[in-house]
Motif scaffolding. Sequence first.
Motif, PDB file in Angstrom:
ATOM      1  N   ARG A   1     -14.176  55.551 -47.839  1.00  0.00           N
ATOM      2  CA  ARG A   1     -13.815  55.876 -49.202  1.00  0.00           C
ATOM      3  C   ARG A   1     -12.407  56.443 -49.292  1.00  0.00           C
ATOM      4  O   ARG A   1     -11.956  56.826 -50.349  1.00  0.00           O
ATOM      5  CB  ARG A   1     -14.805  56.913 -49.717  1.00  0.00           C
TER       6      ARG A   1
ATOM      7  N   ASP B   1     -11.204  65.520 -56.374  1.00  0.00           N
ATOM      8  CA  ASP B   1     -12.480  65.062 -55.808  1.00  0.00           C
ATOM      9  C   ASP B   1     -13.278  66.243 -55.265  1.00  0.00           C
ATOM     10  O   ASP B   1     -14.469  66.360 -55.503  1.00  0.00           O
ATOM     11  CB  ASP B   1     -12.228  64.026 -54.716  1.00  0.00           C
TER      12      ASP B   1
ATOM     13  N   GLY C   1      -7.889  57.268 -60.558  1.00  0.00           N
ATOM     14  CA  GLY C   1      -7.882  56.375 -59.400  1.00  0.00           C
ATOM     15  C   GLY C   1      -7.741  57.137 -58.095  1.00  0.00           C
ATOM     16  O   GLY C   1      -8.458  56.879 -57.133  1.00  0.00           O
TER      17      GLY C   1
ATOM     18  N   ARG D   1     -10.899  58.820 -57.022  1.00  0.00           N
ATOM     19  CA  ARG D   1     -11.880  57.863 -56.484  1.00  0.00           C
ATOM     20  C   ARG D   1     -11.441  57.226 -55.182  1.00  0.00           C
ATOM     21  O   ARG D   1     -12.206  56.492 -54.560  1.00  0.00           O
ATOM     22  CB  ARG D   1     -12.121  56.742 -57.503  1.00  0.00           C
ATOM     23  N   GLY D   2     -10.174  57.447 -54.780  1.00  0.00           N
ATOM     24  CA  GLY D   2      -9.666  56.821 -53.569  1.00  0.00           C
ATOM     25  C   GLY D   2      -9.111  55.424 -53.812  1.00  0.00           C
ATOM     26  O   GLY D   2      -8.928  54.653 -52.876  1.00  0.00           O
ATOM     27  N   ASP D   3      -8.815  55.090 -55.048  1.00  0.00           N
ATOM     28  CA  ASP D   3      -8.289  53.777 -55.432  1.00  0.00           C
ATOM     29  C   ASP D   3      -6.802  53.926 -55.726  1.00  0.00           C
ATOM     30  O   ASP D   3      -6.419  54.522 -56.728  1.00  0.00           O
ATOM     31  CB  ASP D   3      -9.038  53.282 -56.671  1.00  0.00           C
ATOM     32  N   VAL D   4      -5.943  53.393 -54.854  1.00  0.00           N
ATOM     33  CA  VAL D   4      -4.498  53.575 -55.020  1.00  0.00           C
ATOM     34  C   VAL D   4      -3.870  52.609 -56.027  1.00  0.00           C
ATOM     35  O   VAL D   4      -2.732  52.821 -56.439  1.00  0.00           O
ATOM     36  CB  VAL D   4      -3.742  53.489 -53.677  1.00  0.00           C
ATOM     37  N   ALA D   5      -4.582  51.570 -56.462  1.00  0.00           N
ATOM     38  CA  ALA D   5      -3.993  50.614 -57.413  1.00  0.00           C
ATOM     39  C   ALA D   5      -3.531  51.300 -58.707  1.00  0.00           C
ATOM     40  O   ALA D   5      -2.395  51.073 -59.142  1.00  0.00           O
ATOM     41  CB  ALA D   5      -4.964  49.477 -57.699  1.00  0.00           C
TER      42      ALA D   5
ATOM     43  N   ARG E   1      -1.707  61.306 -54.945  1.00  0.00           N
ATOM     44  CA  ARG E   1      -2.765  61.171 -53.938  1.00  0.00           C
ATOM     45  C   ARG E   1      -3.316  62.532 -53.532  1.00  0.00           C
ATOM     46  O   ARG E   1      -4.526  62.711 -53.388  1.00  0.00           O
ATOM     47  CB  ARG E   1      -2.234  60.413 -52.727  1.00  0.00           C
TER      48      ARG E   1
ATOM     49  N   LEU F   1      -8.218  56.954 -49.159  1.00  0.00           N
ATOM     50  CA  LEU F   1      -7.091  56.283 -49.803  1.00  0.00           C
ATOM     51  C   LEU F   1      -6.437  55.358 -48.784  1.00  0.00           C
ATOM     52  O   LEU F   1      -6.101  55.784 -47.688  1.00  0.00           O
ATOM     53  CB  LEU F   1      -6.074  57.320 -50.302  1.00  0.00           C
ATOM     54  N   HIS F   2      -6.290  54.125 -49.133  1.00  0.00           N
ATOM     55  CA  HIS F   2      -5.691  53.149 -48.234  1.00  0.00           C
ATOM     56  C   HIS F   2      -4.448  52.578 -48.871  1.00  0.00           C
ATOM     57  O   HIS F   2      -4.417  52.322 -50.052  1.00  0.00           O
ATOM     58  CB  HIS F   2      -6.669  52.003 -47.932  1.00  0.00           C
TER      59      HIS F   2
END
Length: 184
Positions: A180, A162, A123, A126-130, A155, A182-183
């Motif tokens: 894209r 990546d 995750g 891919r930049g997906d923090v969930a 992170r 990380l938020h």
Amino acid sequence: MTLLKRRPISPAPQRDADPDEQLEHDQLPHTASMQLLPVEELVLDLVRCFCHGWSGRDIAAWNHAFQIAEEKLGPLDAPPLVARVFALMRSLLRESRSGIRFMPLGCGRICKAEQVLMAAVQGARRGDVAPVRRAVSWFFASRLPEETETYLALRALGAVCDRCQTGRPADAEPEPRTGRGLHC
């Protein structure tokens, strides 16, 4: 095997109803079930090298981590990845109240803790923090994910993964990450 927070090595207290304790080795899922990218497979190997070195007080395992990373990434790109993996593992140990289960290097099976950790790495890459939040919550049930060093370490590792996966060398200028990133 269990990676303990403190030495000397002794049985670590485990979470109630640890699913790995109920399974024999041959019942654990295959590593291939995670569908890891090559850089993620390397991260899993590095995690296992770190754990082996820590639990067995075997510095050669840590040297081996650098060797396998250098074979796959070269002498320029390997050290940042190894450093980020080791930083992640140190934060997990520092923040964990109990041990961390792991499988030996080269094992074709993957335990629950490794599955959770690798889903978080995927995750983060891919930049997906969930998945990162879920993993931190799984390891530290009583803490908010964003308040842990482990969250930040995941992170940071994701960003290095990546870069390694896309083939950008460690000394290359970072590419802008529009849309894209990380938020939180």
